[in-house]
Design an enzyme around this catalytic site. Structure first.
Site, PDB file in Angstrom:
ATOM      1  N   ASP A 139      -1.492   7.549  16.913  1.00 40.69           N
ATOM      2  CA  ASP A 139      -0.676   8.115  15.844  1.00 40.69           C
ATOM      3  C   ASP A 139      -0.185   9.512  16.215  1.00 40.69           C
ATOM      4  O   ASP A 139      -0.869  10.265  16.908  1.00 40.69           O
ATOM      5  CB  ASP A 139      -1.488   8.206  14.549  1.00 40.69           C
ATOM      6  CG  ASP A 139      -1.948   6.847  14.063  1.00 40.69           C
ATOM      7  OD1 ASP A 139      -1.206   5.874  14.260  1.00 40.69           O
ATOM      8  OD2 ASP A 139      -3.053   6.760  13.492  1.00 40.69           O
ATOM      9  N   ARG A 157       0.827  -1.208   0.000  1.00 38.60           N
ATOM     10  CA  ARG A 157       0.000   0.000   0.000  1.00 38.60           C
ATOM     11  C   ARG A 157       0.859   1.254   0.000  1.00 38.60           C
ATOM     12  O   ARG A 157       1.899   1.334   0.678  1.00 38.60           O
ATOM     13  CB  ARG A 157      -0.927   0.021   1.218  1.00 38.60           C
ATOM     14  CG  ARG A 157      -1.976  -1.064   1.207  1.00 38.60           C
ATOM     15  CD  ARG A 157      -2.949  -0.888   2.356  1.00 38.60           C
ATOM     16  NE  ARG A 157      -3.731   0.337   2.213  1.00 38.60           N
ATOM     17  CZ  ARG A 157      -4.599   0.768   3.132  1.00 38.60           C
ATOM     18  NH1 ARG A 157      -4.746   0.108   4.267  1.00 38.60           N
ATOM     19  NH2 ARG A 157      -5.281   1.878   2.936  1.00 38.60           N
ATOM     20  N   ASP A 184     -21.825   8.906  11.441  1.00 39.86           N
ATOM     21  CA  ASP A 184     -21.628   9.939  10.440  1.00 39.86           C
ATOM     22  C   ASP A 184     -22.131   9.515   9.072  1.00 39.86           C
ATOM     23  O   ASP A 184     -22.546  10.343   8.280  1.00 39.86           O
ATOM     24  CB  ASP A 184     -20.147  10.307  10.358  1.00 39.86           C
ATOM     25  CG  ASP A 184     -19.712  11.108  11.578  1.00 39.86           C
ATOM     26  OD1 ASP A 184     -20.437  12.040  11.955  1.00 39.86           O
ATOM     27  OD2 ASP A 184     -18.676  10.777  12.153  1.00 39.86           O
ATOM     28  N   TYR A 198       0.282   5.713  -0.032  1.00 37.31           N
ATOM     29  CA  TYR A 198      -0.621   6.856  -0.074  1.00 37.31           C
ATOM     30  C   TYR A 198      -0.638   7.422  -1.485  1.00 37.31           C
ATOM     31  O   TYR A 198       0.351   7.282  -2.229  1.00 37.31           O
ATOM     32  CB  TYR A 198      -0.170   7.929   0.903  1.00 37.31           C
ATOM     33  CG  TYR A 198      -0.348   7.558   2.355  1.00 37.31           C
ATOM     34  CD1 TYR A 198      -1.600   7.249   2.869  1.00 37.31           C
ATOM     35  CD2 TYR A 198       0.732   7.533   3.227  1.00 37.31           C
ATOM     36  CE1 TYR A 198      -1.769   6.922   4.203  1.00 37.31           C
ATOM     37  CE2 TYR A 198       0.575   7.206   4.569  1.00 37.31           C
ATOM     38  CZ  TYR A 198      -0.677   6.901   5.051  1.00 37.31           C
ATOM     39  OH  TYR A 198      -0.846   6.574   6.368  1.00 37.31           O
ATOM     40  N   ASP A 248      -9.981   7.769  15.453  1.00 29.66           N
ATOM     41  CA  ASP A 248      -8.546   7.551  15.238  1.00 29.66           C
ATOM     42  C   ASP A 248      -7.818   8.846  15.587  1.00 29.66           C
ATOM     43  O   ASP A 248      -7.738   9.768  14.780  1.00 29.66           O
ATOM     44  CB  ASP A 248      -8.315   7.151  13.776  1.00 29.66           C
ATOM     45  CG  ASP A 248      -6.899   6.658  13.523  1.00 29.66           C
ATOM     46  OD1 ASP A 248      -6.100   6.619  14.477  1.00 29.66           O
ATOM     47  OD2 ASP A 248      -6.591   6.316  12.365  1.00 29.66           O
TER      48      ASP A 248
END
Length: 381
Positions: free
Chosen positions: A259, A194, A227, A196, A291
């Site tokens: 993170d 993967r 949401d 970005y 997150d």
């Protein structure tokens, strides 16, 4: 009459195809009128016995509806229930009564952190391959876990930060929380590495000894599971339950460390340890899952002494907070996915709030390694 939900449903070893099939059953049940919200006898898994005997080689899934008397606080309880995603234990059993037993395979773990993070990086395999791993080893050559064995605190309000993705790079590197010694590897999807869609503009990584407990509902981030509008159903119960079930069945990455977005000028390296001070945080909501993104700066950065809270970031790094929020909001759009959302009024919270998040997730990690929380497939070594 208060609603009493008394069943734990534990479904063993389902394939992704069976998850979808079960979700179809759930949708069919949702659009059937409920004459009494106190009855769940038509719960879809009971009406689908053919789905309950899947081969043991398939991935495990758990669905849970808590045993609760719901009265005046029903909305808060449903938020808590909706915020409790599934986990993947080693061994499960299926029961439909009030004495559900959940048996997990015991695994050894080590949670004592190094007093001084003296370690070296050991690479195995070639970068940008499926076999590539970045291990951490101590001075004796023994492998250690960057997640469990590197201490969180370094004193004077500073924390250890481990770089997973260096700034101005796009390979999606991450600590493999499900592998022994939790090395850093490049994430994969459907067997492919993967990346970005564009470079990340800051050093990105994790705070060791933290864990975002998926069963913990943050009352300040309302609607983390609500949401994406699932449709018009004739009861709040059905709507919340649909969101909960679809999240349980379709999401795979529910165990997150905290993170960090480090905004300093220097480019880090994969596996590099930095001492940072937190400045604030963003509450990103990724497909219904909360997150946290801690905004921090390296103590070695030339501007470190100038920034001590979130308001200082805009003064000395103008536009950075907006750029961080926009980057994480939009990075999935090129893959055809919807934009991410943010709680807390779409704004970054201050340093005190970030410290609160760090404290809570450090406590969750401690409960995890003490086995107060189910570990599932997570490595505690």
């Amino acid at each position: 009459m208060p609603l009493v939900i008394q069943q734990y449903i534990v479904i063993k070893n389902w394939s992704a195809e069976s998850r979808i099939q079960y979700l179809v059953y759930t949708i069919q049940w949702l659009v059937t009128p409920l004459t009494s919200l106190s009855t769940l006898s038509s719960f879809p898994v009971i009406g689908a016995p053919n789905l309950l005997h899947q081969p043991s080689s398939m991935a495990a899934t758990r669905l849970m509806v808590s045993t609760t008397n719901i009265g005046t606080s029903s909305s808060l309880l449903f938020k808590a229930a909706a915020a409790a995603p599934f986990f993947k234990p080693r061994h499960l059993s299926l029961h439909f009564n009030n004495t559900t037993k959940l048996v997990t395979k015991k695994r050894g773990f080590a949670c004592s952190a190094l007093y001084r993070p003296d370690f070296q990086i050991k690479e195995e395999g070639q970068p940008e391959t499926l076999d590539y791993r970045v291990f951490f080893v101590d001075n004796s050559g023994k492998k250690i876990s960057p997640w469990h064995d590197i201490p969180l605190h370094v004193g004077d309000g500073a924390f250890n930060f481990i770089v997973e993705i260096p700034k101005e790079s796009s390979a999606k590197m991450e600590v493999a929380t499900d592998e022994v010694y939790t090395p850093i590897k490049q994430d994969t999807k459907k067997g492919k590495l993967r990346y970005y869609p564009y470079n990340i503009n800051w050093n990105y990584g994790l705070l060791p000894q933290t864990w975002e407990d998926p069963s913990h509902a943050n009352p300040d981030v309302d609607g983390a599971f609500g949401d994406n509008d699932p449709g018009n159903f004739e009861s709040p119960l059905k709507e919340k339950y649909f969101i909960y079930v679809s999240h349980c069945l379709l999401c795979d990455n529910l165990y997150n460390v905290v993170d960090v977005v480090e905004i300093g000028e220097s480019r880090g390296n994969v596996g590099q340890l930095m001492k940072v001070k937190p400045l604030g945080c963003l509450a990103m909501i990724d497909e219904g899952e909360l997150d946290w993104k801690i905004v921090a700066i390296s103590l070695d950065d030339p501007k470190a002494s100038l920034v001590n809270d979130i308001d200082d970031v805009e003064k000395h790094f103008p536009g950075t907070l907006t750029a961080i929020r926009d980057w994480f909001r939009d990075y999935k759009i090129p893959d055809g996915k919807p934009a991410n959302n943010f709680g807390l009024g779409n704004k970054a919270a201050n340093k005190d709030y970030a410290l609160k998040v760090i404290t809570e997730t450090n406590e969750s990690w401690a409960n995890l390694v003490k086995r107060s929380k189910p570990a599932g497939e997570l490595s505690l070594v």
